[in-house]
Design a protein around this motif. Sequence first.
Motif, PDB file in Angstrom:
ATOM      1  N   VAL A 192       5.692  19.573  11.820  1.00 25.45           N
ATOM      2  CA  VAL A 192       4.971  18.338  12.077  1.00 25.45           C
ATOM      3  C   VAL A 192       3.872  18.591  13.089  1.00 25.45           C
ATOM      4  CG1 VAL A 192       5.126  15.953  12.852  1.00 25.45           C
ATOM      5  CG2 VAL A 192       7.032  16.981  11.586  1.00 25.45           C
ATOM      6  N   GLU A 193       2.619  18.428  12.634  1.00 20.48           N
ATOM      7  CA  GLU A 193       1.471  18.597  13.519  1.00 20.48           C
ATOM      8  C   GLU A 193       1.120  17.292  14.223  1.00 20.48           C
ATOM      9  OE1 GLU A 193       0.426  21.052   9.702  1.00 20.48           O
ATOM     10  OE2 GLU A 193       1.289  19.090  10.197  1.00 20.48           O
ATOM     11  N   ARG A 201      -5.876  19.699  22.022  1.00 20.17           N
ATOM     12  CA  ARG A 201      -4.715  20.579  21.923  1.00 20.17           C
ATOM     13  C   ARG A 201      -3.819  20.082  20.802  1.00 20.17           C
ATOM     14  NH1 ARG A 201       0.576  21.154  25.726  1.00 20.17           N
ATOM     15  NH2 ARG A 201       0.891  23.413  25.606  1.00 20.17           N
ATOM     16  N   LEU A 202      -3.667  20.909  19.797  1.00 11.71           N
ATOM     17  CA  LEU A 202      -2.796  20.588  18.683  1.00 11.71           C
ATOM     18  C   LEU A 202      -1.406  21.148  18.927  1.00 11.71           C
ATOM     19  CD1 LEU A 202      -5.146  21.374  15.642  1.00 11.71           C
ATOM     20  CD2 LEU A 202      -5.001  19.298  17.037  1.00 11.71           C
ATOM     21  N   THR A 241      -7.144  29.033  21.515  1.00 10.74           N
ATOM     22  CA  THR A 241      -6.016  29.842  21.963  1.00 10.74           C
ATOM     23  C   THR A 241      -4.742  29.335  21.315  1.00 10.74           C
ATOM     24  OG1 THR A 241      -7.066  30.232  24.111  1.00 10.74           O
ATOM     25  CG2 THR A 241      -4.714  30.677  23.952  1.00 10.74           C
ATOM     26  N   ILE A 242      -4.039  30.228  20.637  1.00 12.18           N
ATOM     27  CA  ILE A 242      -2.756  29.880  20.032  1.00 12.18           C
ATOM     28  C   ILE A 242      -1.642  30.352  20.948  1.00 12.18           C
ATOM     29  CG2 ILE A 242      -2.633  32.026  18.681  1.00 12.18           C
ATOM     30  CD1 ILE A 242      -1.322  30.387  16.416  1.00 12.18           C
ATOM     31  N   SER A 243      -0.592  29.548  21.049  1.00  9.02           N
ATOM     32  CA  SER A 243       0.567  29.919  21.854  1.00  9.02           C
ATOM     33  C   SER A 243       1.815  29.323  21.208  1.00  9.02           C
ATOM     34  CB  SER A 243       0.406  29.432  23.294  1.00  9.02           C
ATOM     35  OG  SER A 243       0.288  28.021  23.339  1.00  9.02           O
ATOM     36  N   LEU A 298      -2.251  24.927  19.551  1.00  5.91           N
ATOM     37  CA  LEU A 298      -3.604  25.443  19.376  1.00  5.91           C
ATOM     38  C   LEU A 298      -4.501  24.694  20.362  1.00  5.91           C
ATOM     39  CD1 LEU A 298      -5.326  27.444  17.695  1.00  5.91           C
ATOM     40  CD2 LEU A 298      -6.005  25.472  16.295  1.00  5.91           C
ATOM     41  N   GLN A 299      -4.886  25.384  21.430  1.00  4.49           N
ATOM     42  CA  GLN A 299      -5.831  24.828  22.396  1.00  4.49           C
ATOM     43  C   GLN A 299      -7.235  25.118  21.886  1.00  4.49           C
ATOM     44  OE1 GLN A 299      -5.313  23.036  25.316  1.00  4.49           O
ATOM     45  NE2 GLN A 299      -7.543  22.816  25.276  1.00  4.49           N
ATOM     46  N   MET A 300      -8.002  24.071  21.687  1.00  2.00           N
ATOM     47  CA  MET A 300      -9.342  24.204  21.128  1.00  2.00           C
ATOM     48  C   MET A 300     -10.350  23.725  22.158  1.00  2.00           C
ATOM     49  SD  MET A 300      -8.650  22.896  17.238  1.00  2.00           S
ATOM     50  CE  MET A 300      -8.443  21.191  17.720  1.00  2.00           C
TER      51      MET A 300
END
Length: 111
Positions: free
Chosen positions: A5-6, A19-20, A68-70, A80-82
Amino acid sequence: QVQLVESGGGLVQAGGSLRLSCAASGRAFYGYTMRWLRQAPGAEREFVALIREGGSTHYADSVKGRFTISRDNARKTVYLQMNNLKPEDTAVYYCSNGDYWGQGTQVTVSS
């Protein structure tokens, strides 16, 4: 039940940040490389970023240095920080573990 779930999408001006998050349930997370992909209107789905279980990452050239993916293995969540978003980042963003996909979250960047 396996589920991804996004959340975290929205409307932002160019240069802004979002930030996703992608929360996994069931057996959708451990042992999997997690990926973010996106699909713009009229375009094919494209790779954005991935993170392996050990934490190594890989990015599409178009987002390198901005995204940045974490992952938080305890929370079974990938992020996912965009930053420095551009209008061409407008798309529906999906997370996937290679076997399952989430429903997507819309990101719209205005110029």
